[in-house]
Design an enzyme around this catalytic site. Structure first.
Site, PDB file in Angstrom:
ATOM      1  N   ARG A  58       0.881  -1.175   0.000  1.00 53.58           N
ATOM      2  CA  ARG A  58       0.000   0.000   0.000  1.00 53.58           C
ATOM      3  C   ARG A  58       0.909   1.213   0.000  1.00 53.58           C
ATOM      4  O   ARG A  58       1.777   1.337   0.864  1.00 53.58           O
ATOM      5  CB  ARG A  58      -0.879  -0.041   1.250  1.00 53.58           C
ATOM      6  CG  ARG A  58      -1.693   1.197   1.530  1.00 53.58           C
ATOM      7  CD  ARG A  58      -2.853   1.280   0.569  1.00 53.58           C
ATOM      8  NE  ARG A  58      -3.848   2.248   0.969  1.00 53.58           N
ATOM      9  CZ  ARG A  58      -3.716   3.555   0.879  1.00 53.58           C
ATOM     10  NH1 ARG A  58      -2.611   4.096   0.430  1.00 53.58           N
ATOM     11  NH2 ARG A  58      -4.700   4.359   1.244  1.00 53.58           N
ATOM     12  N   GLU A  66     -11.120   4.797  -5.167  1.00 56.76           N
ATOM     13  CA  GLU A  66     -11.431   3.371  -5.219  1.00 56.76           C
ATOM     14  C   GLU A  66     -11.858   3.011  -6.635  1.00 56.76           C
ATOM     15  O   GLU A  66     -12.289   3.872  -7.398  1.00 56.76           O
ATOM     16  CB  GLU A  66     -12.540   3.034  -4.223  1.00 56.76           C
ATOM     17  CG  GLU A  66     -12.199   3.329  -2.779  1.00 56.76           C
ATOM     18  CD  GLU A  66     -11.079   2.462  -2.237  1.00 56.76           C
ATOM     19  OE1 GLU A  66     -10.925   1.307  -2.707  1.00 56.76           O
ATOM     20  OE2 GLU A  66     -10.363   2.924  -1.332  1.00 56.76           O
ATOM     21  N   ARG A 100      -0.847  -5.697   4.591  1.00 61.16           N
ATOM     22  CA  ARG A 100      -0.046  -5.156   3.485  1.00 61.16           C
ATOM     23  C   ARG A 100       1.103  -4.326   4.040  1.00 61.16           C
ATOM     24  O   ARG A 100       0.952  -3.636   5.051  1.00 61.16           O
ATOM     25  CB  ARG A 100      -0.898  -4.247   2.586  1.00 61.16           C
ATOM     26  CG  ARG A 100      -2.039  -4.936   1.902  1.00 61.16           C
ATOM     27  CD  ARG A 100      -2.877  -3.969   1.114  1.00 61.16           C
ATOM     28  NE  ARG A 100      -3.515  -2.998   2.000  1.00 61.16           N
ATOM     29  CZ  ARG A 100      -4.461  -2.143   1.615  1.00 61.16           C
ATOM     30  NH1 ARG A 100      -4.864  -2.120   0.368  1.00 61.16           N
ATOM     31  NH2 ARG A 100      -5.002  -1.311   2.483  1.00 61.16           N
TER      32      ARG A 100
END
Length: 169
Positions: A58, A66, A100
């Site tokens: 990330r 998004e 992540r």
């Protein structure tokens, strides 16, 4: 003349040093190097390391629209054009709740996080950023109406607000 050997103080020093190293977050100093093999959206990639391990990353301090949000697909394409199938170096700053790695990604000498903001592909994620250079890049992109800043004002919803509105439904 050499000082007398002091094994107890030497051991204490080594123990303190080991304790300090253990207390330091291993993610803080970690780097990931490899090739980008996947782009999830405008701020998340999958890196295949030299050890043949896939790591989801990330991008730190930014938040891209998004995929189902206006400009979401374009932001993903923008990051893909910048990094897909390219060798990258990620300076990891932490791990998110989804496991992540979070970090600053470099494609050669280009800071991909900053480049996404400069191109208008992402907002500065103010909640997690303390980089004034990113804020300046965002202001310039907004002024030049680059990327998402060319959208009508009603469609320029920061991703963190968009996600919050989706949760309330």
């Amino acid at each position: 003349m050499l000082p007398p050997h002091r094994p107890a103080s030497c051991c204490a020093f080594v123990l303190v040093l080991l304790w300090l190293l253990a207390m330091a977050s291993p993610a803080m100093a970690r780097e990931i190097q490899g090739r980008v093999v996947g782009i999830s959206d405008g701020d998340t990639v999958t890196v295949l390391t030299e050890q043949r391990r896939q790591v989801r990353v990330r991008l730190a301090e930014i938040d891209a629209p998004e995929r189902r949000q206006p400009f979401g697909d374009r932001a993903r394409q923008m990051l893909s054009g910048l990094a897909f199938e390219r060798r990258v170096r990620v300076v990891v700053t932490g791990t998110d709740r989804n496991g992540r790695a979070i970090g600053r990604m470099f494609v050669g000498t280009v800071d991909a996080n900053a480049e996404m903001v400069r191109r208008g592909g992402a907002w500065v994620f103010r909640r997690y950023s303390n980089d004034p250079a990113l804020l300046r890049l965002e202001a310039k992109a907004r002024e030049a109406r680059r990327g998402l800043w060319a959208l009508p004002p009603g469609q320029r919803v920061p991703p963190w607000e968009w996600r919050e509105n989706r949760r309330r439904r």
